[in-house]
Design a protein around this motif. Structure first.
Motif, PDB file in Angstrom:
ATOM      1  N   LEU A  26      -5.507   9.108   8.401  1.00  0.00           N
ATOM      2  CA  LEU A  26      -4.135   8.686   8.138  1.00  0.00           C
ATOM      3  C   LEU A  26      -3.786   7.438   8.949  1.00  0.00           C
ATOM      4  O   LEU A  26      -3.253   6.462   8.411  1.00  0.00           O
ATOM      5  CB  LEU A  26      -3.162   9.827   8.469  1.00  0.00           C
ATOM      6  N   LEU A  27      -4.082   7.457  10.247  1.00  0.00           N
ATOM      7  CA  LEU A  27      -3.745   6.315  11.101  1.00  0.00           C
ATOM      8  C   LEU A  27      -4.520   5.060  10.715  1.00  0.00           C
ATOM      9  O   LEU A  27      -3.991   3.951  10.810  1.00  0.00           O
ATOM     10  CB  LEU A  27      -3.956   6.671  12.567  1.00  0.00           C
ATOM     11  N   ALA A  28      -5.745   5.214  10.249  1.00  0.00           N
ATOM     12  CA  ALA A  28      -6.504   4.045   9.796  1.00  0.00           C
ATOM     13  C   ALA A  28      -5.834   3.415   8.576  1.00  0.00           C
ATOM     14  O   ALA A  28      -5.726   2.185   8.480  1.00  0.00           O
ATOM     15  CB  ALA A  28      -7.946   4.436   9.477  1.00  0.00           C
ATOM     16  N   VAL A  29      -5.360   4.242   7.654  1.00  0.00           N
ATOM     17  CA  VAL A  29      -4.660   3.731   6.468  1.00  0.00           C
ATOM     18  C   VAL A  29      -3.341   3.091   6.888  1.00  0.00           C
ATOM     19  O   VAL A  29      -2.999   1.991   6.430  1.00  0.00           O
ATOM     20  CB  VAL A  29      -4.447   4.851   5.425  1.00  0.00           C
ATOM     21  N   VAL A  30      -2.594   3.750   7.761  1.00  0.00           N
ATOM     22  CA  VAL A  30      -1.311   3.200   8.230  1.00  0.00           C
ATOM     23  C   VAL A  30      -1.540   1.859   8.919  1.00  0.00           C
ATOM     24  O   VAL A  30      -0.788   0.895   8.690  1.00  0.00           O
ATOM     25  CB  VAL A  30      -0.591   4.203   9.157  1.00  0.00           C
ATOM     26  N   GLN A  31      -2.558   1.765   9.749  1.00  0.00           N
ATOM     27  CA  GLN A  31      -2.846   0.503  10.436  1.00  0.00           C
ATOM     28  C   GLN A  31      -3.132  -0.607   9.435  1.00  0.00           C
ATOM     29  O   GLN A  31      -2.612  -1.720   9.554  1.00  0.00           O
ATOM     30  CB  GLN A  31      -4.029   0.675  11.387  1.00  0.00           C
ATOM     31  N   ARG A  32      -3.951  -0.327   8.432  1.00  0.00           N
ATOM     32  CA  ARG A  32      -4.274  -1.342   7.427  1.00  0.00           C
ATOM     33  C   ARG A  32      -3.040  -1.750   6.635  1.00  0.00           C
ATOM     34  O   ARG A  32      -2.777  -2.936   6.433  1.00  0.00           O
ATOM     35  CB  ARG A  32      -5.359  -0.827   6.478  1.00  0.00           C
ATOM     36  N   LEU A  33      -2.249  -0.777   6.195  1.00  0.00           N
ATOM     37  CA  LEU A  33      -1.037  -1.084   5.435  1.00  0.00           C
ATOM     38  C   LEU A  33      -0.040  -1.883   6.272  1.00  0.00           C
ATOM     39  O   LEU A  33       0.554  -2.849   5.788  1.00  0.00           O
ATOM     40  CB  LEU A  33      -0.384   0.197   4.921  1.00  0.00           C
ATOM     41  N   ALA A  34       0.140  -1.491   7.534  1.00  0.00           N
ATOM     42  CA  ALA A  34       1.058  -2.212   8.416  1.00  0.00           C
ATOM     43  C   ALA A  34       0.596  -3.652   8.603  1.00  0.00           C
ATOM     44  O   ALA A  34       1.411  -4.583   8.585  1.00  0.00           O
ATOM     45  CB  ALA A  34       1.179  -1.496   9.757  1.00  0.00           C
ATOM     46  N   HIS A  35      -0.692  -3.844   8.764  1.00  0.00           N
ATOM     47  CA  HIS A  35      -1.238  -5.198   8.909  1.00  0.00           C
ATOM     48  C   HIS A  35      -0.965  -6.020   7.646  1.00  0.00           C
ATOM     49  O   HIS A  35      -0.523  -7.176   7.722  1.00  0.00           O
ATOM     50  CB  HIS A  35      -2.737  -5.138   9.201  1.00  0.00           C
ATOM     51  N   GLU A  36      -1.204  -5.424   6.476  1.00  0.00           N
ATOM     52  CA  GLU A  36      -0.975  -6.127   5.216  1.00  0.00           C
ATOM     53  C   GLU A  36       0.500  -6.484   5.037  1.00  0.00           C
ATOM     54  O   GLU A  36       0.831  -7.602   4.622  1.00  0.00           O
ATOM     55  CB  GLU A  36      -1.468  -5.283   4.041  1.00  0.00           C
ATOM     56  N   VAL A  37       1.388  -5.544   5.346  1.00  0.00           N
ATOM     57  CA  VAL A  37       2.830  -5.795   5.215  1.00  0.00           C
ATOM     58  C   VAL A  37       3.259  -6.874   6.206  1.00  0.00           C
ATOM     59  O   VAL A  37       4.010  -7.791   5.867  1.00  0.00           O
ATOM     60  CB  VAL A  37       3.640  -4.493   5.394  1.00  0.00           C
ATOM     61  N   GLU A  38       2.775  -6.786   7.436  1.00  0.00           N
ATOM     62  CA  GLU A  38       3.107  -7.790   8.449  1.00  0.00           C
ATOM     63  C   GLU A  38       2.640  -9.180   8.009  1.00  0.00           C
ATOM     64  O   GLU A  38       3.382 -10.166   8.138  1.00  0.00           O
ATOM     65  CB  GLU A  38       2.468  -7.418   9.781  1.00  0.00           C
ATOM     66  N   GLN A  39       1.424  -9.272   7.496  1.00  0.00           N
ATOM     67  CA  GLN A  39       0.900 -10.560   7.051  1.00  0.00           C
ATOM     68  C   GLN A  39       1.699 -11.125   5.874  1.00  0.00           C
ATOM     69  O   GLN A  39       1.992 -12.308   5.823  1.00  0.00           O
ATOM     70  CB  GLN A  39      -0.587 -10.436   6.669  1.00  0.00           C
ATOM     71  N   ALA A  40       2.086 -10.268   4.951  1.00  0.00           N
ATOM     72  CA  ALA A  40       2.799 -10.708   3.748  1.00  0.00           C
ATOM     73  C   ALA A  40       4.271 -11.005   4.003  1.00  0.00           C
ATOM     74  O   ALA A  40       4.851 -11.871   3.353  1.00  0.00           O
ATOM     75  CB  ALA A  40       2.660  -9.659   2.650  1.00  0.00           C
ATOM     76  N   HIS A  41       4.899 -10.296   4.956  1.00  0.00           N
ATOM     77  CA  HIS A  41       6.351 -10.381   5.132  1.00  0.00           C
ATOM     78  C   HIS A  41       6.787 -10.826   6.524  1.00  0.00           C
ATOM     79  O   HIS A  41       7.986 -10.935   6.784  1.00  0.00           O
ATOM     80  CB  HIS A  41       6.994  -9.032   4.778  1.00  0.00           C
TER      81      HIS A  41
END
Length: 117
Positions: free
Chosen positions: A72-87
């Motif tokens: 779960l935390l690995a997925v959250v980390q990846r999603l957070a990184h993607e959202v941070e990069q995009a927004h």
């Protein structure tokens, strides 16, 4: 996308999301984790990630849950990184106790202005 307003249970994830009782805009799925755009977003960008195996909350996590929580935390980390990069920014949130509407561990990843209260 909105959920059925008549849902009255306590575990939306086990009852509705994981078995796909409603359509979801999925951003990640594997054997352990499901992540998707929130069905009733509070923020402009609002994702939710959930372990597929029932874990009641972050404070209920025990040794038997380690593999699921790591996934779960690995997925959250990846999603957070993607959202941070995009927004340009991202926040990660989980709720506990009476703040937790659905009694299943889930993590929100969000960014942007609030779209509803």
């Amino acid at each position: 996308m909105s959920t059925e307003p008549s849902y009255q249970g306590t575990d939306f994830y086990c009852d509705v999301a994981i078995p796909r009782a409603v359509p979801l805009d999925v951003v990640h799925e594997d054997d352990r984790v499901l992540a998707y755009h929130h069905t009733r977003p509070f923020w402009q960008v609002h994702l939710v990630a959930v372990p597929k195996r029932h874990i009641a909350s972050l404070t209920a996590v025990g040794p038997a849950d380690e593999a699921d929580v790591r996934a779960l935390l690995a997925v959250v980390q990846r999603l957070a990184h993607e959202v941070e990069q995009a927004h340009g920014a991202a926040a990660v949130l989980t709720n506990l106790g009476t703040y937790q509407d659905s009694k299943h561990l889930h993590v929100h990843v969000h960014s942007g202005p609030q779209v509803r209260a």
